[in-house]
Design an enzyme around this catalytic site. Sequence first.
Site, PDB file in Angstrom:
ATOM      1  N   GLN A   1       0.817  -1.217   0.000  1.00  0.00           N
ATOM      2  CA  GLN A   1       0.000   0.000   0.000  1.00  0.00           C
ATOM      3  C   GLN A   1       0.843   1.256   0.000  1.00  0.00           C
ATOM      4  O   GLN A   1       2.050   1.232   0.217  1.00  0.00           O
ATOM      5  CB  GLN A   1      -0.943  -0.004   1.201  1.00  0.00           C
ATOM      6  CG  GLN A   1      -0.252  -0.113   2.545  1.00  0.00           C
ATOM      7  CD  GLN A   1      -1.250  -0.289   3.684  1.00  0.00           C
ATOM      8  OE1 GLN A   1      -1.427   0.609   4.497  1.00  0.00           O
ATOM      9  NE2 GLN A   1      -1.897  -1.456   3.734  1.00  0.00           N
TER      10      GLN A   1
ATOM     11  N   HIS B   1       0.238   5.813   0.837  1.00  0.00           N
ATOM     12  CA  HIS B   1      -0.654   6.832   1.396  1.00  0.00           C
ATOM     13  C   HIS B   1      -0.456   8.164   0.679  1.00  0.00           C
ATOM     14  O   HIS B   1       0.662   8.497   0.279  1.00  0.00           O
ATOM     15  CB  HIS B   1      -0.388   7.027   2.891  1.00  0.00           C
ATOM     16  CG  HIS B   1      -0.466   5.765   3.683  1.00  0.00           C
ATOM     17  ND1 HIS B   1      -1.582   4.964   3.682  1.00  0.00           N
ATOM     18  CD2 HIS B   1       0.429   5.155   4.505  1.00  0.00           C
ATOM     19  CE1 HIS B   1      -1.371   3.916   4.466  1.00  0.00           C
ATOM     20  NE2 HIS B   1      -0.152   4.003   4.963  1.00  0.00           N
TER      21      HIS B   1
ATOM     22  N   GLU C   1       3.139   7.488   8.839  1.00  0.00           N
ATOM     23  CA  GLU C   1       3.166   6.548   9.950  1.00  0.00           C
ATOM     24  C   GLU C   1       4.590   6.132  10.284  1.00  0.00           C
ATOM     25  O   GLU C   1       5.517   6.292   9.480  1.00  0.00           O
ATOM     26  CB  GLU C   1       2.308   5.318   9.648  1.00  0.00           C
ATOM     27  CG  GLU C   1       2.748   4.525   8.435  1.00  0.00           C
ATOM     28  CD  GLU C   1       1.719   3.467   8.031  1.00  0.00           C
ATOM     29  OE1 GLU C   1       0.512   3.764   8.037  1.00  0.00           O
ATOM     30  OE2 GLU C   1       2.134   2.346   7.697  1.00  0.00           O
TER      31      GLU C   1
ATOM     32  N   HIS D   1       4.815   0.274   0.600  1.00  0.00           N
ATOM     33  CA  HIS D   1       5.336  -0.504   1.723  1.00  0.00           C
ATOM     34  C   HIS D   1       4.368  -1.623   2.085  1.00  0.00           C
ATOM     35  O   HIS D   1       3.193  -1.608   1.700  1.00  0.00           O
ATOM     36  CB  HIS D   1       5.568   0.387   2.952  1.00  0.00           C
ATOM     37  CG  HIS D   1       4.320   1.045   3.459  1.00  0.00           C
ATOM     38  ND1 HIS D   1       3.826   2.226   2.930  1.00  0.00           N
ATOM     39  CD2 HIS D   1       3.449   0.697   4.454  1.00  0.00           C
ATOM     40  CE1 HIS D   1       2.730   2.574   3.567  1.00  0.00           C
ATOM     41  NE2 HIS D   1       2.462   1.655   4.486  1.00  0.00           N
TER      42      HIS D   1
ATOM     43  N   ARG E   1      -4.106   0.701  -2.369  1.00  0.00           N
ATOM     44  CA  ARG E   1      -3.447  -0.604  -2.364  1.00  0.00           C
ATOM     45  C   ARG E   1      -2.809  -0.908  -3.711  1.00  0.00           C
ATOM     46  O   ARG E   1      -3.334  -0.548  -4.761  1.00  0.00           O
ATOM     47  CB  ARG E   1      -4.449  -1.687  -1.966  1.00  0.00           C
ATOM     48  CG  ARG E   1      -4.917  -1.518  -0.520  1.00  0.00           C
ATOM     49  CD  ARG E   1      -6.010  -2.483  -0.133  1.00  0.00           C
ATOM     50  NE  ARG E   1      -6.344  -2.307   1.278  1.00  0.00           N
ATOM     51  CZ  ARG E   1      -7.212  -1.407   1.729  1.00  0.00           C
ATOM     52  NH1 ARG E   1      -7.830  -0.607   0.878  1.00  0.00           N
ATOM     53  NH2 ARG E   1      -7.450  -1.296   3.021  1.00  0.00           N
TER      54      ARG E   1
END
Length: 398
Positions: free
Chosen positions: A96, A98, A133, A262, A281
């Site tokens: 995926q 972001h 993240e 990642h 994804r």
Amino acid sequence: MDRLANTVRPYAWGSTTAIPELLGVQPTGEPQAELWMGAHPGAPSRVDRGAGSVALSEVIAADPEGELGADAVRLFGPRLPFLLKVLAAGSPLSLQVHPDLAQAKEGFADEEERGVPIDAAHRNYKDANHKPELICALTPFNGLCGFRDPNEAAELLAALEVDSLKPYVDILHAHPESHALREVLTAVLTADPEAMAETVRQASVAAERLGALDGPYAPAYAAYASIARHYPGDPGVIAAMLLNFVTLQPGEALYLGAGVPHAYLDGLGVEIMANSDNVLRCGLTPKHVDVPELLRIVRFESAAPAVLRPEADPSGEELYTTPIDEFRLSRHVLADGADPRPLPTTGPQILLCASGEVSLRGADGELPLTRGQSAFVPAGERASLSGDGTVFRATVTA
């Protein structure tokens, strides 16, 4: 300060034993993937201030400035801007990426304008926020992070000796980096499903063989073979071979910014992220893969994974430095008999005891925390830590 009652999310990829062991409870036999700590509407932690159990999200909504501090509300709005998790991967998660903040705002506004239902399976943007993240390993932790150098990826694919991969090898050698990576990822994700399934099958057999041999790529081949066993025929298996394989040792971390492809493969870690659900994804999933939107979001540039190690300040707090403001993760390694360690009062804090037994002391008394337990400290409240153990501290940078 409040002890948190947290929810475990039972996603299929979760370990059956890691989180129960952390919490000191018996496994149920079912996957237990993530322990959520925070005020995310999907599974907010709960607190009890004397009138019964209440969702932390409701407590914050009733007095945002009192709980979060005026600066945090001004910068991020009247909500806790981060979510802290314990993540227990028993099998590979989806590959995926972001969006950045501008992409998230644009994508969310577009889908809202087009009337795409928020719970639609093909919806890409659940909110208008980005989702940087950080994952910090509690056990040896394997993952994929960012693109390999194209020449290295070509060498790795060529060694598989799969005829249908040879055009990708040629592209990776012949084109400038960003063109090569984009062209190969696009070809993999848009290939005929039956033909790609056969390519994946052949590649996984070769990866299994090469992973058992000595060589610089052996750990990566073993990881790709494992991925293929969990996702037979999935084009994401070949996409994964374009990425860096990395193993984190306990205490090491990875920061994953916007546009970086990642996947987490296995291990137990502490994860912190901006409070968003935006995920595009690339494979290793039965869920929707929007290739055109994905190609708009991915950053096609190679870089070795930048493994973070905590840097201690004079107080003894060890910080994982990241370039964003929504969260700040640090840890305190405490020794029995040492002086209590004061905590800053400028923002909201969540404290997770990862090992040992510690005490959180504040104006209202003392709150003991054992392994797996956590607490919320509102902005402005004075507190200190003591005991013998390791505590992760999540707050905001501002």
